[in-house]
Design a protein around this motif. Structure first.
Motif, short mmCIF file in Angstrom:
data_model
loop_
_atom_site.label_atom_id
_atom_site.label_comp_id
_atom_site.label_asym_id
_atom_site.label_seq_id
_atom_site.Cartn_x
_atom_site.Cartn_y
_atom_site.Cartn_z
N SER A 246 0.78 -1.06 0.02
CA SER A 246 0.06 -0.03 -0.07
C SER A 246 0.96 1.21 0.03
N ASN A 247 0.50 2.15 -0.87
CA ASN A 247 1.01 3.61 -0.77
C ASN A 247 0.02 4.35 -0.32
N LEU A 248 -0.06 4.87 1.00
CA LEU A 248 -1.38 5.43 1.75
C LEU A 248 -0.95 7.00 2.00
N VAL A 249 -1.95 7.80 1.69
CA VAL A 249 -1.70 9.18 2.05
C VAL A 249 -2.80 9.44 3.14
N PHE A 250 -2.42 9.80 4.45
CA PHE A 250 -3.40 10.21 5.25
C PHE A 250 -3.66 11.87 5.36
N LEU A 251 -4.71 12.10 4.75
CA LEU A 251 -4.97 13.46 4.66
C LEU A 251 -5.92 13.97 5.65
N ILE A 252 -5.51 14.67 6.54
CA ILE A 252 -6.15 15.05 7.65
C ILE A 252 -6.59 16.68 8.18
N ASP A 253 -7.96 16.74 8.29
CA ASP A 253 -8.36 18.17 8.57
C ASP A 253 -8.02 18.58 9.80
N VAL A 254 -7.08 19.69 10.06
CA VAL A 254 -6.78 20.10 11.44
C VAL A 254 -7.09 21.61 11.65
N SER A 255 -8.21 21.86 10.78
CA SER A 255 -8.90 23.43 11.06
C SER A 255 -9.43 23.62 12.21
N GLY A 294 -0.17 21.32 4.01
CA GLY A 294 1.27 20.85 4.07
C GLY A 294 1.81 19.50 4.43
N GLU A 295 2.72 19.14 3.90
CA GLU A 295 3.41 17.63 4.25
C GLU A 295 3.82 17.60 5.61
N ILE A 296 3.63 16.74 6.49
CA ILE A 296 4.23 16.55 7.78
C ILE A 296 4.95 15.42 7.85
N LEU A 297 4.85 14.16 7.01
CA LEU A 297 5.48 13.01 7.13
C LEU A 297 5.60 12.70 5.71
N LYS A 298 6.75 12.56 5.40
CA LYS A 298 7.38 11.98 4.17
C LYS A 298 6.89 10.40 4.02
N PRO A 299 6.91 9.55 2.94
CA PRO A 299 6.75 8.25 2.95
C PRO A 299 7.41 7.53 3.86
N THR A 300 6.87 6.68 4.73
CA THR A 300 7.32 6.16 5.87
C THR A 300 6.79 4.63 6.03
N SER A 301 7.74 3.68 6.12
CA SER A 301 7.61 2.40 6.20
C SER A 301 6.71 2.05 7.22
N GLY A 302 5.70 0.94 7.14
CA GLY A 302 4.93 0.42 7.95
C GLY A 302 5.61 -0.10 9.06
N SER A 303 6.85 -0.61 9.05
CA SER A 303 7.44 -0.86 10.13
C SER A 303 8.03 0.11 11.11
N GLU A 304 7.91 1.35 10.64
CA GLU A 304 8.34 2.56 11.71
C GLU A 304 7.08 2.98 12.24
N LYS A 305 6.40 2.13 13.03
CA LYS A 305 5.07 2.77 13.53
C LYS A 305 5.23 3.64 14.50
N MET A 306 6.14 3.87 15.39
CA MET A 306 6.36 5.03 16.40
C MET A 306 6.50 6.33 15.74
N THR A 307 7.35 6.21 14.72
CA THR A 307 7.56 7.57 14.02
C THR A 307 6.10 8.08 13.52
N ILE A 308 5.30 6.93 12.83
CA ILE A 308 3.93 7.74 12.27
C ILE A 308 2.98 8.10 13.42
N LYS A 309 3.14 7.47 14.53
CA LYS A 309 2.35 7.60 15.64
C LYS A 309 2.70 8.96 16.41
N GLU A 310 4.09 9.22 16.36
CA GLU A 310 4.24 10.37 16.75
C GLU A 310 4.07 11.86 16.12
N ALA A 311 3.96 11.65 14.61
CA ALA A 311 3.35 12.52 13.75
C ALA A 311 2.16 12.62 13.86
N LEU A 312 1.23 11.67 14.37
CA LEU A 312 0.02 11.96 14.62
C LEU A 312 -0.47 12.71 15.82
#
Length: 617
Positions: A246-255, A294-312
Motif C-alpha cells: 500500500s501507498n497510503l496518504v493520510f489527509l487530515i483536517d486540522v482546521s 502541508g506535508e508533515i510526514l514523508k513516505p514512511t515504512s509501516g515498520s516505523e510505527k512509532m514515527t508515524i504515531k508521533e507525527a499523529l
C-alpha cells in the motif's frame, strides 16, 4: 484534663479524615457498550464534579467519607452508585428520561449554579441544532436530500440500474443521534447504507469473476400482498498476506472546527489503530490542511510505527479549512509515490466543513473526478457533530473511487481499520453496476429500497466512463426490491393508461418462469474496461420463516429505516415487528453489531413520538 485532650485528638483526627480524599476512575458506556462522553460525575452534597471524555473515561477526587457517586447525562436515566472499597467504578446507562434540574437540586447544588450546569450539559450533548431561545449560535449539519424511489410499472419501465454502495456512514451516524437521545434527521437515513453496515454470509465467487450473486424472494413483512426480493453480492476475499503493498496518504483536517474531543483527538486514536495493521512493505505519508496544506510526514515504512504515531500525536487543530488545496497535495504525493500493481489510496479524515479555496460541492466533485483517473482510490472517514457536512463528504466519496464511513467512537474505528481492514482499503472490483430487467408476465411493478443517490440511467450501465461503486476484499453488498406481483393491486400504484404501441398483455409475453434477469458489470482495479455477466432469476417465492438469516436481518434493518424516515411506503411497519424479526436472525454476531442494532431499535421506539401513528396505519 486528660479526657479533654483525648476528645480534642479524636476530633482532630476525625476532621483530618474528613479532609482526606481518594481517586475514583472508570468508564461510562450505554447498553450497547459504546462509551458516553460528557457524562457528569458528581458527589452528593459537594460541589466538585467532572465529565467523561470522548472514550467515556473519568477521574474524580472524592472525600474519604463519600458514600456514593451520581452520574447524569441528558437522554438517559441517571445512576447513583454506592462506593465500596474499589477505586474503579464502571457504569452502564439505560436509555430513559432524566430531569437534570431535579437531580442537581436533590444533590443540594446551590440553586444559582443549577441552571448554568443544566444548560452546559444540554449544550454539550446537542448534536443537530441548538434551539434559538438559548441565544446560542445555530449549529447545522448538512445532508443531501433523499427522495425515495417510487414504484415503476414493469410493462412500461422494465429495466432499472444502480451503482453498488458499500458505504456505511449513515448507520453509525444514525446510531450517534439515537445514542444522544435524538431521532436522526430524515435525510441522514440512507437505508442501503444501514443495510450494508452489516456483514452477511453469502456464497463467495468460485469462477472467473471476483463477485458472486445470490437471490431470494418472499412476502413483504410490512406490505402484505407484495413480495420482497433480496439480492446479495459477495466479493472475493484476499488473505492479508496476499494483499498488495500500500501507498497510503493520510489527509487530515486540522482546521479549527476539528478541535472537539470527538474530532481530532478521536481521529488520532483511530488512525493509530490503522497504523498497527501496516506491514513493512506498506508506506504512509501524512498531509494536513487548515488555512493552508502541508506535508508533515514523508513516505514512511509501516515498520516505523512509532514515527508515524508521533507525527499523529503532534497534530493540533486551528484555522480555516482549505480542503481543496489539501486534496490536491495529497493526490500529488500519492502519484509521486505510485505503486504499480499496488494499493494507492488517499484516506481523508474530516468533518466536511470546507470553507477556503475549492469548497463548493460541484467544484470538489470535478476535482475528485479528475483525480480518480490517476488510479488513486479514496477513502473518507467522517468525524464530529454540530457542523458536520455529510453532503460534502458523500459527494467526494461517490465520485472518487472510494468508500465512506462515519467514526462516532473508537469501536467504529476498530471495525473499519482492524476487523474490515481489507474491505476498507483493498479494492477487488471497481465501478460495479447492477441492471435488472423485470418480466411483466410475473411483475406488475417494482421499487428499489434505498440507493436513491446511486441511480443510473440505463445507458450509463454500458458507459465505462460512468463512475460507480467499489467492492473491497470480502465486502458484501445487499439490495432489496419490493414487488407488486402480476395480477395484483396496490394503493401505491397510480393509474396509468396502457401503452398503445407496446405489448402490455402478460399473455403476449414469452411464457417463461423467469421473473427477471440480473446483470453485473465491473472493472478490475487496474483496468478501465468493464466485464459483464448475467444471472436469470426464476419466479420462486418461499415462506418468510424458511428464508435465510441474511434476508430476515436485512429486511429488519430496511423496515427500521422506513420507520426512521416515516416513509410513505412503510405500510404496516412497526418497531416491535423489527425487533422480533431481528432477534431470530442474529447469527454468529461475534462482535455484537446485530445485538447493538436491537438496542438501537428499542431506543428509537422510546424516542419516536410517531410510533402510535405508525401502528394505526
Amino acid at each position: 484534663m486528660k479526657i479533654k485532650i483525648v476528645l480534642l485528638l479524636i476530633a482532630a483526627l476525625s476532621a483530618f479524615s474528613m479532609l482526606q480524599t481518594r481517586k475514583i476512575s472508570g468508564v461510562v458506556t450505554n447498553e450497547n457498550g459504546i462509551p458516553l462522553a460528557d457524562v457528569m460525575v458528581m458527589v452528593e452534597k459537594t460541589l466538585p464534579h467532572t465529565k467523561t471524555d470522548s472514550l467515556g473515561r473519568y477521574e474524580i477526587q472524592v472525600p474519604a467519607y463519600a458514600a456514593s457517586l451520581t452520574f447524569v447525562i441528558p437522554g438517559y436515566t441517571s445512576k447513583k452508585v454506592t462506593l465500596g472499597t474499589s477505586n474503579v467504578v464502571n457504569i452502564t446507562f439505560a436509555t430513559g428520561k432524566t430531569d437534570l434540574t431535579d437531580v442537581l437540586t436533590k444533590s443540594r447544588y446551590p440553586k444559582h449554579k443549577v441552571t448554568g450546569i443544566v444548560a452546559n450539559m444540554e449544550m454539550s450533548t446537542a448534536t443537530f441544532a441548538v434551539p434559538a431561545q438559548r441565544h446560542q449560535p445555530l449549529e447545522t449539519e448538512n445532508y443531501n436530500p433523499v427522495n425515495e424511489n417510487g414504484f415503476q410499472i414493469a410493462s412500461q419501465t422494465p429495466v432499472t440500474a444502480f451503482s453498488v454502495d458499500v458505504d456505511r456512514a449513515s448507520y453509525s451516524n444514525t446510531r450517534r443521534f439515537l445514542n444522544s437521545g435524538q431521532m436522526p434527521p430524515v435525510d441522514a437515513v440512507r437505508i442501503e447504507e444501514m443495510i450494508n453496515y452489516f456483514d452477511y454470509e453469502y456464497v463467495g465467487p468460485s469462477g472467473a469473476h471476483p463477485i458472486a450473486v445470490s437471490t431470494e424472494m418472499t412476502e413483504s413483512p410490512w406490505n402484505p400482498g407484495l413480495k420482497l426480493l433480496h439480492i446479495g453480492l459477495q466479493a472475493k476475499h484476499i488473505p492479508m498476506k496476499e494483499l498488495p503493498a500500500s501507498n497510503l496518504v493520510f489527509l487530515i483536517d486540522v482546521s479549527g472546527s476539528m478541535s472537539d474531543q470527538n474530532k481530532l483527538p478521536l481521529l488520532k486514536q483511530a488512525f493509530k489503530l490503522l497504523v498497527d495493521q501496516l506491514r513493512p512493505q506498506d508506506k504512509v505519508s501524512i498531509v494536513v490542511y487548515a488555512g493552508a496544506a502541508g506535508e508533515i510526514l514523508k513516505p514512511t515504512s509501516g515498520s516505523e510505527k512509532m514515527t508515524i504515531k508521533e507525527a499523529l500525536d503532534g497534530l493540533e487543530a486551528g484555522g480555516s479549512t482549505a480542503g481543496g488545496e489539501g486534496i490536491e497535495l495529497a493526490y500529488k504525493l500519492a502519484k509521486d509515490n505510485f505503486l504499480k500493481n499496488g494499493n494507492n489510496r488517499v484516506i481523508l479524515a474530516t468533518d466536511g466543513d470546507f470553507n477556503v479555496g475549492v469548497s463548493s460541492e460541484a467544484a470538489l466533485q470535478r476535482l475528485i473526478e479528475e483525480k480518480r483517473k490517476e488510479g488513486i482510490f479514496l477513502s473518507i472517514m467522517g468525524f464530529g457533530m454540530g457542523n458536520y457536512k455529510d453532503s460534502h463528504i458523500e459527494t467526494l466519496a461517490d465520485k472518487g473511487n472510494g468508500n465512506y464511513a462515519y467514526i462516532d467512537n473508537i469501536q467504529e474505528a476498530r471495525k473499519e481499520f482492524i476487523q474490515e481492514f481489507g474491505g476498507t482499503l483493498f479494492t477487488v472490483a471497481k465501478d460495479v453496476k447492477i441492471q435488472i430487467e423485470f418480466n411483466p408476465r410475473h411483475v406488475k411493478a417494482y421499487r428499489l429500497i434505498g440507493y436513491e443517490n446511486r441511480a443510473l440511467k440505463n445507458e450509463e450501465f454500458h458507459d465505462d466512463k460512468k463512475d460507480a461503486g467499489e467492492m473491497g476484499s470480502g465486502h458484501t453488498v445487499t439490495a432489496l426490491y419490493e414487488i407488486v406481483p402480476a395480477g395484483s393491486e396496490s394503493h401505491y400504484l397510480a393509474k396509468n393508461d396502457p401503452l398503445k404501441y407496446q405489448k402490455t398483455d402478460a399473455s403476449e409475453i414469452g411464457k417463461t418462469d423467469e421473473m427477471l434477469t440480473l446483470k453485473i458489470r465491473y472493472k478490475k482495479p487496474d483496468s478501465e474496461v468493464s466485464t459483464l455477466f448475467d444471472l436469470p432469476v426464476k419466479n420462486a417465492s418461499k415462506p418468510f420463516a424458511s428464508c435465510s438469516e441474511n434476508l430476515r436481518f436485512a429486511s429488519a434493518v430496511a423496515e427500521f429505516g422506513l420507520l426512521l424516515r416515516n416513509s410513505e411506503f412503510k405500510g404496516k411497519a412497526d418497531y416491535k415487528d423489527v425487533l422480533a424479526r431481528a432477534k431470530t436472525a442474529l447469527g454468529k454476531d461475534e462482535e455484537g453489531y446485530r445485538a447493538e442494532f436491537i438496542q438501537l431499535v428499542k431506543t428509537a421506539e422510546a424516542l419516536d413520538g410517531r410510533k402510535e401513528v405508525v401502528r394505526r396505519d
